[in-house]
Design an enzyme around this catalytic site. Structure first.
Site, PDB file in Angstrom:
ATOM      1  N   GLY B  73       0.886  -1.296   0.097  1.00  0.00           N
ATOM      2  CA  GLY B  73      -0.024   0.015   0.069  1.00  0.00           C
ATOM      3  C   GLY B  73       0.794   1.172   0.022  1.00  0.00           C
ATOM      4  N   ASN B 128       4.526   4.868 -12.082  1.00  0.00           N
ATOM      5  CA  ASN B 128       3.799   3.654 -11.636  1.00  0.00           C
ATOM      6  C   ASN B 128       2.274   4.056 -11.746  1.00  0.00           C
ATOM      7  OD1 ASN B 128       2.508   1.558 -10.256  1.00  0.00           O
ATOM      8  ND2 ASN B 128       3.333   2.027  -8.451  1.00  0.00           N
ATOM      9  N   CYS B 131      -2.045   2.240  -9.796  1.00  0.00           N
ATOM     10  CA  CYS B 131      -2.685   2.681  -8.502  1.00  0.00           C
ATOM     11  C   CYS B 131      -4.164   3.143  -8.816  1.00  0.00           C
ATOM     12  CB  CYS B 131      -1.853   4.031  -7.998  1.00  0.00           C
ATOM     13  SG  CYS B 131      -0.256   3.727  -7.748  1.00  0.00           S
ATOM     14  N   LYS B 168       5.093   2.566 -16.312  1.00  0.00           N
ATOM     15  CA  LYS B 168       5.050   1.283 -15.985  1.00  0.00           C
ATOM     16  C   LYS B 168       3.828   0.547 -15.774  1.00  0.00           C
ATOM     17  CE  LYS B 168       6.488  -1.992 -12.263  1.00  0.00           C
ATOM     18  NZ  LYS B 168       7.160  -2.045 -10.820  1.00  0.00           N
ATOM     19  N   ILE B 194       6.666  -5.736 -16.097  1.00  0.00           N
ATOM     20  CA  ILE B 194       5.292  -5.663 -15.917  1.00  0.00           C
ATOM     21  C   ILE B 194       5.346  -5.281 -14.344  1.00  0.00           C
ATOM     22  CG2 ILE B 194       4.466  -7.074 -17.598  1.00  0.00           C
ATOM     23  CD1 ILE B 194       4.311  -9.615 -15.729  1.00  0.00           C
ATOM     24  N   ASN B 195       4.232  -4.740 -13.817  1.00  0.00           N
ATOM     25  CA  ASN B 195       3.848  -4.602 -12.531  1.00  0.00           C
ATOM     26  C   ASN B 195       3.214  -5.933 -12.009  1.00  0.00           C
ATOM     27  OD1 ASN B 195       3.576  -3.602 -10.079  1.00  0.00           O
ATOM     28  ND2 ASN B 195       3.195  -1.581 -10.845  1.00  0.00           N
ATOM     29  N   GLY B 247       9.821  -8.998 -13.915  1.00  0.00           N
ATOM     30  CA  GLY B 247       8.863 -10.075 -13.430  1.00  0.00           C
ATOM     31  C   GLY B 247       9.410 -11.498 -13.621  1.00  0.00           C
ATOM     32  N   GLY B 248       9.844 -11.774 -12.125  1.00  0.00           N
ATOM     33  CA  GLY B 248      10.442 -13.245 -11.874  1.00  0.00           C
ATOM     34  C   GLY B 248      11.756 -13.353 -12.426  1.00  0.00           C
ATOM     35  N   THR B 270      11.416  -9.372  -6.731  1.00  0.00           N
ATOM     36  CA  THR B 270      11.238 -10.314  -5.516  1.00  0.00           C
ATOM     37  C   THR B 270      12.484 -11.095  -5.438  1.00  0.00           C
ATOM     38  OG1 THR B 270       8.805 -10.604  -6.034  1.00  0.00           O
ATOM     39  CG2 THR B 270       9.939 -12.633  -4.881  1.00  0.00           C
TER      40      THR B 270
HETATM   41  C1  LIG Z   1       7.044  -6.048  -1.746  1.00  0.00           C
HETATM   42  C2  LIG Z   1       6.667  -5.301  -3.295  1.00  0.00           C
HETATM   43  C3  LIG Z   1       6.679  -3.883  -3.298  1.00  0.00           C
HETATM   44  C4  LIG Z   1       6.281  -3.221  -4.726  1.00  0.00           C
HETATM   45  N1  LIG Z   1       6.188  -2.052  -4.682  1.00  0.00           N
HETATM   46  C5  LIG Z   1       5.941  -1.464  -5.852  1.00  0.00           C
HETATM   47  C6  LIG Z   1       5.969   0.172  -6.022  1.00  0.00           C
HETATM   48  O1  LIG Z   1       6.146   0.624  -4.946  1.00  0.00           O
HETATM   49  N2  LIG Z   1       6.005   0.479  -7.202  1.00  0.00           N
HETATM   50  C7  LIG Z   1       5.935  -0.206  -8.212  1.00  0.00           C
HETATM   51  O2  LIG Z   1       5.842   0.288  -9.390  1.00  0.00           O
HETATM   52  N3  LIG Z   1       5.947  -1.529  -8.268  1.00  0.00           N
HETATM   53  C8  LIG Z   1       6.202  -2.234  -6.872  1.00  0.00           C
HETATM   54  N4  LIG Z   1       6.265  -3.564  -7.010  1.00  0.00           N
HETATM   55  C9  LIG Z   1       6.321  -4.376  -8.171  1.00  0.00           C
HETATM   56  C10 LIG Z   1       7.802  -4.588  -8.712  1.00  0.00           C
HETATM   57  O3  LIG Z   1       8.610  -3.445  -9.123  1.00  0.00           O
HETATM   58  C11 LIG Z   1       7.819  -5.515  -9.938  1.00  0.00           C
HETATM   59  O4  LIG Z   1       7.107  -5.033 -10.949  1.00  0.00           O
HETATM   60  C12 LIG Z   1       6.889  -6.831  -9.718  1.00  0.00           C
HETATM   61  O5  LIG Z   1       7.287  -7.204  -8.448  1.00  0.00           O
HETATM   62  C13 LIG Z   1       7.743  -7.973 -10.731  1.00  0.00           C
HETATM   63  O6  LIG Z   1       8.993  -8.009 -10.589  1.00  0.00           O
HETATM   64  P1  LIG Z   1       9.325  -9.337  -9.632  1.00  0.00           P
HETATM   65  O7  LIG Z   1       8.619 -10.493  -9.981  1.00  0.00           O
HETATM   66  O8  LIG Z   1      10.934  -9.146 -10.114  1.00  0.00           O
HETATM   67  O9  LIG Z   1       9.347  -8.984  -8.350  1.00  0.00           O
HETATM   68  C14 LIG Z   1       6.419  -4.213  -5.820  1.00  0.00           C
HETATM   69  C15 LIG Z   1       6.693  -5.658  -5.582  1.00  0.00           C
HETATM   70  C16 LIG Z   1       7.031  -6.202  -4.402  1.00  0.00           C
HETATM   71  C17 LIG Z   1       7.075  -7.586  -4.348  1.00  0.00           C
END
Ligand SMILES: Cc1cc2nc3c(=O)[nH]c(=O)nc-3n(C[C@H](O)[C@H](O)[C@H](O)COP(=O)(O)O)c2cc1C
Ligand SMILES: Cc1cc2nc3c(=O)[nH]c(=O)nc-3n(C[C@H](O)[C@H](O)[C@H](O)COP(=O)(O)OP(=O)(O)OC[C@H]3O[C@@H](n4cnc5c(N)ncnc54)[C@H](O)[C@@H]3O)c2cc1C
Ligand SMILES: Cc1cc2nc3c(=O)[nH]c(=O)nc-3n(C[C@H](O)[C@H](O)[C@H](O)COP(=O)(O)OP(=O)(O)OC[C@H]3O[C@@H](n4cnc5c(N)ncnc54)[C@H](O)[C@@H]3O)c2cc1C
Ligand SMILES: Cc1cc2nc3c(=O)[nH]c(=O)nc-3n(C[C@H](O)[C@H](O)[C@H](O)COP(=O)(O)O)c2cc1C
Ligand code: FES
Ligand code: FES
Lengths: 282, 311, 311, 282
Positions: B73, B128, B131, B168, B194-195, B247-248, B270
């Site tokens: 959040g 981003n 939202c 994004k 991707i988000n 993404g992953g 992550t």
């Molecule tokens: C704990 C957490 C917090 C995140 N906070 C944000 C954020 O503040 N703004 C944003 O654009 N994406 C946020 N994301 C999304 C990541 O930037 C990313 O797009 C998404 O997790 C996919 O990548 P990953 O699989 O490598 O985590 C967040 C992801 C996680 C897991």
């Protein structure tokens, strides 16, 4: 702030011993000389499940005791309850396994600079880090009383060697299968009333920590508690492990229990707001 | 012989192609213990809003098969404290900085951009738009073509031509190419894809949604095939628009997959939770894999999966 | 004391709540070696089309973290051979049968429904609308509200009021609740949630998309949080519409999660590839978990995650 | 069709032996009495990575040899190349591990009812199932010639005991590090020209099987080849493992290599159409 977790290291540690103790496993890992940077209250984050595991997050465990002597230069002990898939995997690892760990993490218990009357309260495996703490407190000339509690005897962790460091040890189980039937909070009230305690160090379920905080409220007794919140990263980068904590001025913000904790001042944690939406203070 | 790993996102140049993912590196300080921040492409900061926010109630996370849900959040200190404390520290470390911004209204995004316009040393702004739009029934900006356009258009106008804008996008849309075209049309120089995907876990003890915020964002290796698909589709439609892929990604091979699909750079999210050294590890492994495949530079590999195909 | 596991989808009654997932049990014969088909709720057949189809080129699958991609392309014998061979065999085994149909045009769906109307013994028809609409630029029916409505409306009119229609939706949409409402409005008695997510894997040896069909459908535990979220959202919006849930169910606890979120029954797909006994295993484990939680019947648990919450 | 895989069973088998042999691992699993239903050409589907693995699909391996005697009632041998994560996990399992397997799967090699001249051709680990086959053919009075090939010596699998069942054995490696430098297809042409072969049994890379099919085209030589396609399920329910195969009437359809194969008639497989979109025949 550049000193965040400044001793923390990622490393591959050999599991040198894996023994069942009651309902727990006592795991001893060879971590080498870095062990000298470990303080009671620090925790370790363990990767679980091996290379192609579906479990992508580490598991946090309190560092129970350390040793810088012996065959391995430096070892740490952790006491693990086989709970879900990750901790069960960990407990099932044979001696000799290579375990991917990050340690030491988080804020340790604060050690008083002069001798005090310390009460150590442990719930379940929460007793684990208290024995190492007891030794240090004892060395500093403190009186160390310990109260341990759990639902049942198999969940009391109280090793013989550990007992040497404490002046008194009392055990409570809910089912009465060991020690006195009851909860650890029962005797604390009396001890507080008798003015026998300067500092309480506690580690265990959140409900227990909350109850102790209620008992110490409006007293001069300091309550250092090691909290346990779900952690995704353990190193301060994910913001999942937060708790509402007040600062000295009474302003409440969400603090990370991994990096601002796990040891926190029980009087500042806003126990009633845990899991709630925090009101905005403009 | 070391391979040229440099890359660009709009007018911003980076010596290396691996970035942190927004929200997965906090302010950067916490990771600095594990590797020198200036060695990776850039630190993408957590999305910052105008005011300080407490975020969602706990529990905020649930592990899922090869992934996790989060519902933070957007907890954060607000733009002013952020600019006073976090950005100067990162620049002192000689890290490159991409500031991620988030808003509840079109106007909030513009006003954040206004504050950033004056800040020296920032490489780019990631917007981003995943939202909820408080002015339109909480509909996520990234899922609403008009709102997505309005946000990017507002930020572009506010910023002028200087700082590159990376929009994004959310994968939770029927047609991601359509949204991508709209934000590029509105002035985005690059896209972040991707988000997280919207997901939920039910706790079998309480028998209700596990997360305090009920739903959360799904991330981690589980979603990588969705990320690769989105990047591939958008790169096919707009081969000239640079993409920051994510993404992953947990290893060099994962990063290479996204790059071959069309990403100019790759963010690690992550995976840093499982291993805080993941960004630098991914970058090292990527360099080796590119070299082993005979590439002389990262640039040659970007979108290669499309080129081979058309032969 | 054994718990009442029976469930209904529209007017169809099933003694047990676990089903095979379409395309993950072939014609049923192959699984019969591993457990008696009549013990589970029903066999949902692979989606059948009017004519015999060869399907997509190989490779047709790629394993992904906690999941897989498939691009089968609806290989099958065509409706006539299917009705002549497969359905009678299943009925002989005393298995309940849900026939899944797929089409390239609105008319194809209706004509398939016409053939099924006359067939005795079928419990319900699952309408797989996650297929490209050849009359509209290959846009997937399930992603296009008008097309989704037209397909279900056509099938409903053709069938009359007899056989229950289960409309199977794609998660690859901006607003699944909107599509769900539209197909219910068009005459669907129940909903199947979710079909696979569109994904891609790049092969790092060939450096091009791994699957012969380039993109494929992502399934398995990786997508379970998306399935739970979709089921929860749709059940919240239309609590009276029964949902056949699916997506990453491999154990009884997974099935329970979907049921608490709002599913009246659960299909097991990818998990059967890892363990052909998965459907019966899931059903057994589900019964135990329900009993352990004090439920007297499956029905009490359906959508329970919503009820607890409003207390 | 009710007899699809009618001997197949899901079971947990103990790994009784794990030995490195060249670049392969020879793994022996205790499967008990069901071993008597196993035929050369059958394969086994193995769950990899343990309980919380991110690898959700089984891996297919040819059953190399079986034994129904000895300490374990019934064992099967498989020869595994450590290729990717799944096979590497399998090769890393210690003796005593419990392995989740389904066997026997698929169509075995057809055994001639009267003595013939059989040529067995194996590429890499493809030789594994041929030794068990050779024993049976020998028992039926066949002449058994064997040709094995691989890129290099470490990838030739030719156990001493296995050699007893064959009349001749020739080995080819591409780098000449063992046997003759060259490919297995080189000598086949001569053997065919000399009319020395009635049936070819082959197992190995798809390119090799295709090349042999080209050599036997327009001859009377039967070519039974064990194909190897990516399989998601191994039991016929997913339709991922298909190959274009003609029936006797020449109509080409996509057949499942797991259940209509892996042993197929090389003359019917449409090698040029593998990986292509099949033209619709109305
Ligand atoms: C704990 C957490 C917090 C995140 N906070 C944000 C954020 O503040 N703004 C944003 O654009 N994406 C946020 N994301 C999304 C990541 O930037 C990313 O797009 C998404 O997790 C996919 O990548 P990953 O699989 O490598 O985590 C967040 C992801 C996680 C897991
Ligand atoms: C600072 C700290 C110290 C701890 N010390 C100990 C200790 O000394 N001994 C011990 O046995 N346990 C300790 N725990 C709890 C331990 O981390 C959990 O039991 C463990 O993470 C459970 O993982 P799992 O895979 O077995 O369970 P699962 O329920 O499958 O875990 C799923 C997810 O939830 C998280 N999770 C589940 N339970 C807890 C929990 N109680 N606390 C935090 N996260 C949880 C896991 O980390 C994982 O991400 C400690 C936790 C924290 C935060
Ligand atoms: C009928 C049959 C018999 C086989 N017999 C043997 C044998 O006796 N010894 C042996 O070493 N190998 C054999 N293989 C190949 C073996 O299945 C693969 O090497 C193995 O699946 C690779 O898995 P991985 O996780 O190590 O590799 P990854 O590349 O990580 O596997 C990813 C996915 O691709 C599939 N895959 C990858 N390579 C192959 C392949 N060559 N064939 C089929 N699927 C593949 C895997 O099953 C998995 O689903 C056989 C394959 C088949 C179909
Ligand atoms: C190999 C394969 C083939 C499938 N074929 C169909 C199909 O023909 N019709 C359909 O509606 N869904 C099909 N699906 C989707 C499944 O029915 C199911 O909705 C999806 O896989 C999610 O469930 P799972 O995670 O349990 O597999 C297929 C899935 C797989 C993996
Ligand atoms: S666990 Fe990630 S910030 Fe504390
Ligand atoms: S592998 Fe599933 S049908 Fe052959």
């Amino acid at each position: 702030m550049a000193g965040i977790n400044r001793h923390a290291k990622t490393m591959v540690a050999t599991l040198v011993s894996n023994k069942r103790v009651g309902q727990y496993h006592q795991l001893i890992l060879d971590v080498g000389g870095v062990v000298n940077d470990f303080r009671p209250g620090n925790f370790v984050a363990v990767a679980v499940g091996g290379d192609r595991s579906s479990m992508v997050l580490r598991r946090a465990f309190a560092i129970s005791r350390i040793s810088d002597r012996g065959a391995y230069g430096g070892t740490m002990e952790i006491i693990v309850a086989p709970h879900g898939s990750g901790s069960r995997w960990f407990c099932a690892q044979p001696e000799g396994s290579e375990i991917d760990v990050i340690a030491p993490l988080g804020q340790p218990f604060g050690i008083p600079t002069h001798p005090v009357n310390a009460l150590l309260v442990g719930g379940g495996y929460g007793s684990a880090p208290l024995f190492g703490l007891a030794e240090i407190l004892k060395d500093r000339g403190c009186t160390v009383d310990m109260i341990l509690g759990a639902s049942t005897a198999g969940k009391i962790y109280a090793p013989l060697e550990g007992k040497r460091a404490v002046n008194t040890l009392r055990i409570f189980t809910e089912d009465g299968s060991m020690g006195t039937a009851g909860r650890v909070t029962d005797p604390i009230t009396e001890l507080l009333a008798a003015n026998r305690v300067d500092v309480i160090y506690s580690c265990g379920p959140m409900g227990m920590l909350k109850a102790i905080s209620a008992l110490t409220a409006n007293t001069d007794v300091v309550h250092q508690c090691a909290v346990e919140e779900s952690m995704a990263c353990g190193v301060g980068i994910c913001m999942t492990c937060v708790l509402p904590v007040a600062d000295e001025a009474g302003v409440v913000t969400m603090k990370r229990s991994c990096i601002d904790g796990p040891v926190m001042d029980g009087a500042l944690v806003q126990w009633d707001l845990v899991g709630q939406v925090l009101p905005v203070n403009e | 012989m070391s391979i040229d790993l440099s890359t660009t996102l709009g007018s911003a140049w980076f010596p290396a192609p691996v970035f942190t993912a927004s929200g997965c590196a906090s302010s950067g300080k916490e990771l600095a213990q594990f590797f020198p921040l200036q060695e990776i492409g850039a630190v993408v900061t957590k999305s910052i809003m105008t005011k300080a926010r407490h975020g969602r109630p706990t529990p905020r996370m649930a592990e899922t098969p090869s992934g996790m849900l989060n519902s933070i959040g957007l907890q954060g200190p607000g733009i002013d404290a952020f600019l006073a404390n976090d950005v100067p520290w990162l620049l002192e470390q000689k890290a490159r900085v991409i500031v991620s911004i988030a808003g509840e209204t079109v106007e909030e995004y513009s006003s954040l951009a206004r504050k950033l316009r004056a800040v020296p040393g920032i490489s780019a702004i990631e917007v981003n738009i995943s939202c909820p739009n408080v002015e339109n029934r909480g509909l996520v900006f990234a899922c609403d073509p008009d709102a997505a356009h309005a946000v990017i258009d507002g930020v572009r106008r506010t910023l002028g031509g200087e700082l590159p804008i990376i929009a994004k996008l959310s994968p939770d849309v029927t047609n991601i190419v359509e949204i991508a075209k709209i934000v590029v049309d509105a002035g985005a120089d690059a896209l972040a894809l991707i988000n997280t995907l919207l997901g939920m876990v039910i706790n079998l003890d309480t028998m209700r949604p596990h997360l305090g915020g009920k739903t959360g964002g799904l991330s981690g290796p589980a979603i990588r095939p969705v990320a690769v698909r989105a990047i591939y589709q958008v790169h096919a439609a707009m081969p000239k628009v640079p993409i920051l892929g994510m993404g992953g990604v947990a290893t060099g091979r994962d990063a290479l997959e996204l790059i071959l699909a069309g990403a100019s750079g790759v963010s690690v999210g992550t995976a840093s939770f499982g291993n805080p050294e993941a960004p630098i590890k991914v970058q090292r492994e990527l360099a080796e894999l590119l070299t082993a495949r005979g590439f002389n530079s990262l640039r040659e590999a970007i979108g290669f999966a499309h080129r081979v195909e058309s032969q």
